[in-house]
Design an enzyme around this catalytic site. Structure first.
Site, mmCIF file in Angstrom:
data_model
loop_
_atom_site.group_PDB
_atom_site.id
_atom_site.type_symbol
_atom_site.label_atom_id
_atom_site.label_comp_id
_atom_site.label_asym_id
_atom_site.label_seq_id
_atom_site.Cartn_x
_atom_site.Cartn_y
_atom_site.Cartn_z
ATOM 1 N N ASN A 61 13.300 1.489 -1.440
ATOM 2 C CA ASN A 61 12.750 2.779 -1.043
ATOM 3 C C ASN A 61 13.333 3.932 -1.999
ATOM 4 O O ASN A 61 12.579 5.076 -2.035
ATOM 5 C CB ASN A 61 13.017 3.108 0.101
ATOM 6 C CG ASN A 61 12.445 2.033 1.343
ATOM 7 O OD1 ASN A 61 11.323 2.044 1.273
ATOM 8 N ND2 ASN A 61 13.426 1.216 2.007
ATOM 9 N N ALA A 74 15.280 -12.724 -47.727
ATOM 10 C CA ALA A 74 15.705 -11.628 -46.964
ATOM 11 C C ALA A 74 14.622 -10.469 -47.334
ATOM 12 O O ALA A 74 14.085 -10.542 -48.470
ATOM 13 C CB ALA A 74 17.088 -11.156 -47.377
ATOM 14 N N GLU A 126 11.167 -0.652 17.553
ATOM 15 C CA GLU A 126 11.173 0.320 16.611
ATOM 16 C C GLU A 126 12.503 1.341 16.962
ATOM 17 O O GLU A 126 12.469 1.819 18.027
ATOM 18 C CB GLU A 126 10.103 1.186 16.044
ATOM 19 C CG GLU A 126 8.969 0.148 15.845
ATOM 20 C CD GLU A 126 9.136 -0.638 14.147
ATOM 21 O OE1 GLU A 126 10.004 0.017 13.577
ATOM 22 O OE2 GLU A 126 8.501 -1.543 14.048
ATOM 23 N N GLY A 169 -0.244 2.220 9.041
ATOM 24 C CA GLY A 169 1.010 1.433 9.781
ATOM 25 C C GLY A 169 0.789 -0.037 9.338
ATOM 26 O O GLY A 169 -0.430 -0.353 8.546
ATOM 27 N N ARG A 229 10.210 8.367 -1.606
ATOM 28 C CA ARG A 229 11.575 8.691 -2.128
ATOM 29 C C ARG A 229 11.974 7.980 -3.260
ATOM 30 O O ARG A 229 13.004 8.697 -3.920
ATOM 31 C CB ARG A 229 12.345 7.967 -0.973
ATOM 32 C CG ARG A 229 12.722 8.734 0.379
ATOM 33 C CD ARG A 229 13.553 8.281 1.235
ATOM 34 N NE ARG A 229 13.176 7.021 1.870
ATOM 35 C CZ ARG A 229 14.219 6.097 2.492
ATOM 36 N NH1 ARG A 229 15.286 6.417 2.562
ATOM 37 N NH2 ARG A 229 13.772 4.976 2.912
ATOM 38 N N ALA A 247 0.723 -1.098 -0.104
ATOM 39 C CA ALA A 247 0.033 0.130 0.198
ATOM 40 C C ALA A 247 0.961 1.026 0.119
ATOM 41 O O ALA A 247 0.338 2.434 -0.256
ATOM 42 C CB ALA A 247 -1.130 -0.112 1.039
#
Length: 448
Positions: free
Chosen positions: A224, A360, A152, A80, A15, A10
């Site tokens: 990222n 050809a 974290e 989140g 960046r 999602a």
């Protein structure tokens, strides 16, 4: 064990500085999310749920092409990873097995690693890795394989930040327990988000065991930025080249050969320099692909030779011992055994019988500006150089077309077809013309 996959896809990927959703950027000629789905599919999951958010329509279309059995759910607000998993759980209603949560921007996790994760007996199992530079990764506080908690980076103490065992984000948990733990998540953290990783602490609070399974750091590489995308492409190609060599493929200059995620090549295939594979290529044993060829969506049978400087497009089906020479393009065409197409030719929407020779400069004129039309050429026919085959048209077995012909009508088996203007020859006229032109040129120079 029955497995379900939740693939989180999602994120916007700010960046990347792109209008394209991050998981649709490509490595190995395939969207990043295709790599995650391919690794997960090796476990033969009963259900696959992809959580889309930014660019959801584009992600949904891409997933439908990659894995038609996967279901896409929408995370309208990105609150989140825990919140993302919560959006997926209703689609797993009634599922009683183990759920593995993957990330659509992490393309290199091996199926063997996921098998180890699925086999863990712990209530919650997290995939971790020893980081050379832990940076801003979440830290795994563990004693041996027993996982105590995940912290974290934003919320970690200096002592916790010194830990090098890091969280990949990939988690396995029984479906019923996962639903209970996710329902209890809060967002009292520095980012105000619902962290999926908090289910470890919630499980431990219930007295349930949590475990960490480790893998090589390279497997956890997330994408990222554009620089990371380029690094991932280089890593993918290096692995693909090594795997091809281990499987018996010869590459004259490996560093110039570029593979796609789903490229399949048999033993004793020889690849020349600067060969590029798009999606959907299968090459059987003993074929040779010469330098500077581009192949996509095609099947090449045993003993065929391609190139140099050839292009095979989707729908090209080449039987055994076919020869495709330089500057030949084949699209949506079936070539029978032993067909020879030496050079400077376009074959589109065609079927060519075995043993036929294509001269050809031959072109199947397959498009009238609105519709595509098909050309059929029988076995052991001879198509003269510079033949224009205006489809729909059929040339029978053993037939011949004269060089420079425009063929607009069917040619019966064994017939010769000539479709060109009558030649007119004027003796001496070339000499007179050149004398006139040279005189004109001389007069122009005098005037200057």
């Amino acid at each position: 064990m029955t497995i379900a996959l939740i693939v989180l896809a999602a994120g916007q990927g700010t960046r990347m500085n792109s209008d394209l959703p991050k998981v649709l950027h490509r490595v190995g000629a395939a969207p990043l999310v295709a790599h995650a789905l391919a690794a997960g599919r090796a476990l033969e999951p009963e259900r696959v749920i992809v959580v889309a958010g930014h660019g959801a329509e584009a992600v949904t279309r891409a997933v439908a092409k990659i894995d038609p059995e996967a279901e896409v759910v929408i995370q309208a607000e990105q609150l989140g990873t825990g919140h993302a998993v919560a959006q997926a759980l209703p689609a797993l209603a009634g599922f009683a097995g183990r759920v593995i949560v993957l990330y659509g921007d992490t393309p290199f996790i091996r199926p063997e690693t996921l098998e180890g994760l699925a086999a863990s007996p712990a209530a919650v199992t997290v995939l971790g890795f020893e980081a050379a530079d832990p940076g801003r990764y979440g830290r795994l506080v563990a004693s041996g394989s027993a996982l105590e908690r995940i912290v974290e980076f934003k919320d970690a103490t200096d002592e916790e930040r010194a830990i090098t065992l890091c969280n990949s984000g990939v988690i396995a948990c029984d479906a019923e327990l996962l639903e209970e733990l996710v329902a209890g998540l809060g967002n009292a953290n520095a980012a105000g988000e619902y962290y999926l990783t908090d289910i470890v602490a919630a499980a431990r609070a219930r007295g349930l065991p949590a475990e960490v399974v480790t893998c090589d750091e390279a497997e956890t590489l997330g994408i990222n930025t554009r620089a990371e995308l380029a690094r991932a492409e280089a890593l993918f190609q290096a692995r693909a080249r090594t795997e091809a060599q281990e499987n018996g493929v010869t590459m004259v200059d490996p560093g110039t050969v570029y593979f796609a995620l789903d490229t399949y090549i048999g033993r004793d295939v020889v690849l020349g320099p600067h060969v590029v594979f798009g999606p959907g290529v299968t090459i059987e044993s003993g074929a040779t692909i010469e330098a500077f060829c581009h192949l996509e969506g095609c099947h090449i049978s045993r003993g065929a030779t391609i190139g140099p400087f050839a292009r095979l497009r989707p729908g090209a089906e080449l039987a055994e011992e076919v020869h495709i020479g330089n500057f030949v393009e084949v699209k949506n065409a079936i070539l029978g055994e032993g067909v020879k197409v030496g050079h400077l030719t376009y074959l589109g929407d065609a079927e060519i019988g075995e043993g036929t020779n294509i001269g050809a400069g031959t072109v199947t004129c397959n498009y009238d500006g609105v519709f595509k039309h098909r050309t059929t050429i029988g076995a052991h026919a001879f198509i003269g150089s510079d033949t224009m085959l205006v489809a729909p048209v059929t040339v029978g077995d053993g037939a011949l077309t004269g060089s420079g012909s425009v063929i607009t009508e069917d040619v019966p088996a064994g017939a010769i077809a000539l479709g060109r203007a009558k030649q007119v020859t004027r003796p001496g006229l070339a000499t007179k013309l050149f004398e006139m032109l040279r005189a004109k040129k001389a007069n122009l120079k005098k005037g200057a």
